[in-house]
Design a protein around this motif. Sequence first.
Motif, PDB file in Angstrom:
ATOM      1  N   LEU A 160       0.825  -1.208   0.000  1.00 41.45           N
ATOM      2  CA  LEU A 160       0.000   0.000   0.000  1.00 41.45           C
ATOM      3  C   LEU A 160       0.859   1.259   0.000  1.00 41.45           C
ATOM      4  O   LEU A 160       0.525   2.241  -0.665  1.00 41.45           O
ATOM      5  N   ALA A 161       1.953   1.237   0.740  1.00 45.20           N
ATOM      6  CA  ALA A 161       2.849   2.398   0.759  1.00 45.20           C
ATOM      7  C   ALA A 161       3.446   2.625  -0.629  1.00 45.20           C
ATOM      8  O   ALA A 161       3.549   3.774  -1.085  1.00 45.20           O
ATOM      9  N   ASN A 162       3.806   1.539  -1.302  1.00 51.24           N
ATOM     10  CA  ASN A 162       4.360   1.652  -2.650  1.00 51.24           C
ATOM     11  C   ASN A 162       3.296   2.175  -3.619  1.00 51.24           C
ATOM     12  O   ASN A 162       3.568   3.056  -4.443  1.00 51.24           O
ATOM     13  N   ARG A 163       2.066   1.654  -3.517  1.00 49.71           N
ATOM     14  CA  ARG A 163       0.973   2.129  -4.362  1.00 49.71           C
ATOM     15  C   ARG A 163       0.729   3.615  -4.136  1.00 49.71           C
ATOM     16  O   ARG A 163       0.575   4.386  -5.089  1.00 49.71           O
ATOM     17  N   ASN A 164       0.744   4.051  -2.881  1.00 48.35           N
ATOM     18  CA  ASN A 164       0.503   5.457  -2.571  1.00 48.35           C
ATOM     19  C   ASN A 164       1.612   6.352  -3.118  1.00 48.35           C
ATOM     20  O   ASN A 164       1.359   7.469  -3.568  1.00 48.35           O
ATOM     21  N   ARG A 165       2.854   5.851  -3.082  1.00 48.75           N
ATOM     22  CA  ARG A 165       3.966   6.603  -3.665  1.00 48.75           C
ATOM     23  C   ARG A 165       3.769   6.778  -5.167  1.00 48.75           C
ATOM     24  O   ARG A 165       3.994   7.852  -5.725  1.00 48.75           O
ATOM     25  N   LEU A 166       3.326   5.699  -5.832  1.00 48.24           N
ATOM     26  CA  LEU A 166       3.081   5.770  -7.269  1.00 48.24           C
ATOM     27  C   LEU A 166       1.959   6.748  -7.589  1.00 48.24           C
ATOM     28  O   LEU A 166       2.040   7.496  -8.571  1.00 48.24           O
ATOM     29  N   ILE A 167       0.931   6.742  -6.773  1.00 46.71           N
ATOM     30  CA  ILE A 167      -0.177   7.677  -6.968  1.00 46.71           C
ATOM     31  C   ILE A 167       0.319   9.108  -6.844  1.00 46.71           C
ATOM     32  O   ILE A 167      -0.017   9.972  -7.661  1.00 46.71           O
ATOM     33  N   TYR A 168       1.146   9.374  -5.850  1.00 42.29           N
ATOM     34  CA  TYR A 168       1.669  10.726  -5.661  1.00 42.29           C
ATOM     35  C   TYR A 168       2.557  11.141  -6.837  1.00 42.29           C
ATOM     36  O   TYR A 168       2.467  12.264  -7.334  1.00 42.29           O
ATOM     37  N   LYS A 169       3.396  10.218  -7.316  1.00 42.72           N
ATOM     38  CA  LYS A 169       4.259  10.528  -8.458  1.00 42.72           C
ATOM     39  C   LYS A 169       3.435  10.781  -9.711  1.00 42.72           C
ATOM     40  O   LYS A 169       3.738  11.689 -10.495  1.00 42.72           O
TER      41      LYS A 169
END
Length: 87
Positions: A48-57
């Motif tokens: 989830l943290a990785n997914r959220n980072r991708l969303i922010y990018k």
Amino acid sequence: MKYLNALNVFPDELLVEIRKYIPEGLLYIPGINIRKEWGSISGQKYELANRNRLIYKDFQNGKTVVEISKEHYLSESSIYRILKNYK
């Protein structure tokens, strides 16, 4: 977990001290296992943290909230919440 008789487990001096606080009755002594954080065993927390980072990018790179929400199958309010946590 089974019950143990304190007379068979603790020395007499310690029982005297315990009885100062609890004259009689049941006493639960939890194990020393340290509780692990949510998702640390399954890896869900890191996914989830990785997914959220991708969303922010994606948002920083110019994608709209609507595009991101469709791409990740999340509501727009969820995307806004994720973006708010990164600012």
